[in-house]
Motif scaffolding. Structure first.
Motif, mmCIF file in Angstrom:
data_model
loop_
_atom_site.group_PDB
_atom_site.id
_atom_site.type_symbol
_atom_site.label_atom_id
_atom_site.label_comp_id
_atom_site.label_asym_id
_atom_site.label_seq_id
_atom_site.Cartn_x
_atom_site.Cartn_y
_atom_site.Cartn_z
ATOM 1 N N ASP A 1 12.180 -3.047 -1.835
ATOM 2 C CA ASP A 1 12.994 -2.116 -1.050
ATOM 3 C C ASP A 1 12.751 -2.379 0.432
ATOM 4 O O ASP A 1 11.623 -2.620 0.835
ATOM 5 N N LEU B 1 2.694 -13.042 5.526
ATOM 6 C CA LEU B 1 3.884 -12.462 4.920
ATOM 7 C C LEU B 1 5.080 -13.394 5.012
ATOM 8 O O LEU B 1 5.831 -13.549 4.057
ATOM 9 N N VAL C 1 -1.104 -3.151 8.894
ATOM 10 C CA VAL C 1 0.151 -2.415 8.680
ATOM 11 C C VAL C 1 1.239 -3.292 8.049
ATOM 12 O O VAL C 1 2.182 -2.769 7.456
ATOM 13 N N ASP C 2 1.119 -4.604 8.167
ATOM 14 C CA ASP C 2 2.094 -5.463 7.481
ATOM 15 C C ASP C 2 1.897 -5.393 5.964
ATOM 16 O O ASP C 2 2.870 -5.389 5.203
ATOM 17 N N TYR C 3 0.658 -5.341 5.540
ATOM 18 C CA TYR C 3 0.395 -5.182 4.105
ATOM 19 C C TYR C 3 0.846 -3.792 3.641
ATOM 20 O O TYR C 3 1.351 -3.634 2.529
ATOM 21 N N LEU C 4 0.649 -2.796 4.505
ATOM 22 C CA LEU C 4 1.098 -1.447 4.160
ATOM 23 C C LEU C 4 2.617 -1.443 3.959
ATOM 24 O O LEU C 4 3.125 -0.845 3.008
ATOM 25 N N ALA C 5 3.326 -2.132 4.843
ATOM 26 C CA ALA C 5 4.783 -2.212 4.716
ATOM 27 C C ALA C 5 5.176 -2.936 3.435
ATOM 28 O O ALA C 5 6.119 -2.530 2.738
ATOM 29 N N ALA C 6 4.447 -4.006 3.108
ATOM 30 C CA ALA C 6 4.746 -4.743 1.878
ATOM 31 C C ALA C 6 4.509 -3.850 0.660
ATOM 32 O O ALA C 6 5.314 -3.815 -0.277
ATOM 33 N N ALA D 1 12.717 7.892 -3.940
ATOM 34 C CA ALA D 1 13.089 6.687 -4.692
ATOM 35 C C ALA D 1 13.466 7.031 -6.140
ATOM 36 O O ALA D 1 14.389 6.438 -6.705
ATOM 37 N N LYS E 1 9.740 4.709 4.477
ATOM 38 C CA LYS E 1 9.087 3.401 4.448
ATOM 39 C C LYS E 1 8.931 2.849 5.866
ATOM 40 O O LYS E 1 7.899 2.296 6.212
ATOM 41 N N ASN F 1 0.599 4.859 -4.060
ATOM 42 C CA ASN F 1 0.552 6.015 -3.157
ATOM 43 C C ASN F 1 -0.883 6.310 -2.710
ATOM 44 O O ASN F 1 -1.116 6.665 -1.561
ATOM 45 N N GLY G 1 4.679 -0.678 0.622
ATOM 46 C CA GLY G 1 5.754 0.314 0.638
ATOM 47 C C GLY G 1 7.035 -0.223 0.036
ATOM 48 O O GLY G 1 7.794 0.509 -0.593
ATOM 49 N N SER G 2 7.268 -1.517 0.229
ATOM 50 C CA SER G 2 8.474 -2.143 -0.330
ATOM 51 C C SER G 2 8.394 -2.292 -1.839
ATOM 52 O O SER G 2 9.414 -2.438 -2.501
ATOM 53 N N ILE G 3 7.173 -2.268 -2.361
ATOM 54 C CA ILE G 3 6.983 -2.372 -3.808
ATOM 55 C C ILE G 3 6.960 -0.984 -4.454
ATOM 56 O O ILE G 3 7.586 -0.760 -5.490
ATOM 57 N N VAL G 4 6.265 -0.029 -3.841
ATOM 58 C CA VAL G 4 6.048 1.249 -4.529
ATOM 59 C C VAL G 4 7.353 1.992 -4.804
ATOM 60 O O VAL G 4 7.517 2.612 -5.865
ATOM 61 N N SER G 5 8.315 1.901 -3.889
ATOM 62 C CA SER G 5 9.551 2.641 -4.161
ATOM 63 C C SER G 5 10.351 1.982 -5.279
ATOM 64 O O SER G 5 11.121 2.658 -5.979
ATOM 65 N N ILE G 6 10.158 0.674 -5.462
ATOM 66 C CA ILE G 6 10.780 0.012 -6.613
ATOM 67 C C ILE G 6 10.124 0.502 -7.909
ATOM 68 O O ILE G 6 10.812 0.769 -8.909
ATOM 69 N N VAL H 1 3.123 3.915 -9.439
ATOM 70 C CA VAL H 1 3.526 4.753 -8.303
ATOM 71 C C VAL H 1 2.305 5.472 -7.717
ATOM 72 O O VAL H 1 2.057 5.426 -6.501
ATOM 73 N N LEU I 1 3.830 9.103 1.758
ATOM 74 C CA LEU I 1 4.070 8.192 0.631
ATOM 75 C C LEU I 1 4.446 8.974 -0.624
ATOM 76 O O LEU I 1 5.283 8.526 -1.422
ATOM 77 N N GLY J 1 -2.411 3.343 -0.262
ATOM 78 C CA GLY J 1 -1.877 3.124 1.082
ATOM 79 C C GLY J 1 -2.910 3.391 2.168
ATOM 80 O O GLY J 1 -3.061 2.611 3.115
#
Lengths: 218, 218
Positions: free
Chosen positions: B201, B8, A149-154, B181, B158, A140, A156-161, A136, B174, A143
């Motif tokens: 997520d 992606l 920003v697409d990698y940032l979004a990806a 989360a 996110k 964090n 983000g999709s991992i960190v909250s998991i 985590v 973040l 970032g």
């Protein structure tokens, strides 16, 4: 900001499991690729950040695979369901990052879990808690290093998991406790941890045999 | 689709679609929003979409006001829930008290960051016009809405990460995102569910978040 200033400096970091800790070899040295034959160089820019994440996911995936292959004797159905699901996530994260990196991906890292007693629930869950919370804080803090920003979004999709995992593991250790919603990792402002690679790598180093270097991450 | 995006989409088509459509929403013309312009805070929060093309600080300010609106909602929800006698079973009180403390801390943090630009707290109706009439007397209803707000918060932060890229605020956002989360995972756990829906997520656009939150704004 302080973290961004640090991030913009060019360092050579060495991340190794042999107790070398971290080596910062001057601020203006180019990356000599000295360890490419022996270990893994994470690379520059977004590739470096993604490889950094890939390294951490490799570590987590390997850990949970081992946990489920050699389950501790007191593993309850609830433990098993949660740990199996987390294992599957970490494998999915690892494979996602490997594919995203393509030919830039570092190789498979050799791990060292000799400090973990896989027969002990407390040892396994305690280690899992360390890994999840480290993950985590690592995402964090990373970032801000990501340009695309697409990698940032990806990420983000991992960190909250990872944060959801951290809570679930804490709950297994201390059901319905303040820690299971972040106490110990969330500060008085309600903020979670954020660590730079230079802060994360030494914490992960004891579990990784392969020398890992980062020429441009700080 | 650009070259960057193709990386992606090759590996995780569904995730890439979600990420890319979320970004499209953020940068879209805002024809669809007119249907749920209900309250003054929402109008102000929606103004963030207008910031595309404007100076960065305004864009950041609008994202923070959007976040603040959600945090007001969460803080008010837990404040009422924690005060409602007989609502929260004793063994879960620590969890919800701690979550409430975090949400209140997030409100203060965002108010402090925004200063005079901070939006006011919206008027709330957690019964959503009577649909959840027993929200503060029936723990199951309370738990359902708690999970809704936490999962929504995770997806909302996110979805805004790309709008904060390159600013010092990104890391702070973040650091809030992962706390939400943790909450979501533990609340789902109390509801006898896994703390997650999969290995990745998904983000939500501002318009989708506001559409989900609007029933709770008086």
């Amino acid at each position: 900001m302080d973290m961004q200033t640090k991030a913009s400096r060019r360092h050579i970091l060495k991340w190794s499991g042999v107790g070398a800790g971290i080596m910062v070899a001057g601020s203006l040295l180019p990356n000599f690729g000295i360890s490419t034959a022996l270990g893994a160089e994470l690379g520059d820019g977004d590739v470096g950040v993604l490889n950094y994440a890939y390294a951490l996911e490799q570590l987590e995936a390997a850990f949970y695979i081992q946990v489920l292959e050699t389950p501790f004797s007191s593993m309850q159905p609830n433990d098993h369901v949660i740990l199996s699901s987390i294992r599957d996530h970490e494998i999915a994260h690892r494979d996602f990052l490997k594919k995203a990196l393509g030919r830039h991906a570092i190789g498979g890292l050799e791990v060292d879990f000799s400090a973990v007693d896989f027969g002990s629930r407390a040892s396994v869950l305690g280690t899992a808690e360390v890994f999840e919370n480290l993950g985590v804080a690592a995402y964090n803090g990373a970032g801000q290093l990501i340009k695309n920003v697409d990698y940032l979004a990806a990420a983000g999709s991992i960190v909250s998991i990872e944060a959801r995992h951290a809570a679930a593991i804490s709950d297994l250790l201390r059901p319905y406790s303040a820690q299971s919603v972040g106490r110990g990792h969330v500060d008085a402002k309600g903020l979670d941890g954020a660590l730079l690679p230079s802060q994360v790598l030494p914490k992960a180093a004891p579990f990784i045999k392969t020398p890992v270097t980062a020429a441009s991450l700080a | 689709m650009t070259e960057q995006n193709s990386i992606l989409s090759e590996i995780e088509p569904e995730l890439a679609d979600t990420i890319l459509s979320s970004r499209r929403d953020v940068f879209a013309k805002y024809a669809r929003r007119a249907g749920f312009l209900a309250s003054a805070p929402l109008v102000i929060a929606l103004a963030s979409n207008e910031a595309f093309g404007q100076a960065l600080p305004k864009k950041v300010e609008d994202v923070l006001n959007f976040a603040l609106t959600l945090e007001y909602l969460e803080a008010a929800f837990y404040d009422a829930g924690n005060k409602a006698s007989g609502l929260i079973p004793g063994k879960y009180k620590t969890v919800f008290r701690t979550i409430g403390q975090h949400e209140t801390a997030h409100v203060k943090l965002l108010q402090g960051a925004l200063g005079a630009a901070a939006v006011k707290a919206p008027a709330v109706d957690f019964t959503a016009g009577g649909k959840y009439a027993d929200v503060f007397s029936n723990f199951d209803t309370f738990l359902t809405l708690s999970q809704t707000f936490e999962d929504l918060g995770v997806a909302a932060y996110k979805g805004q990460a790309g709008n904060l890229a390159g600013t010092p605020v990104l890391t702070t956002a973040l650091q809030i995102h992962s706390v939400e989360a943790r909450h979501a995972s533990e609340v789902r756990r109390i509801g006898l569910k896994l703390g997650w829906d999969g290995a990745f997520d998904k983000p939500l656009s501002k318009s989708a978040v506001l559409a989900a939150a609007t029933p709770f704004l008086a």
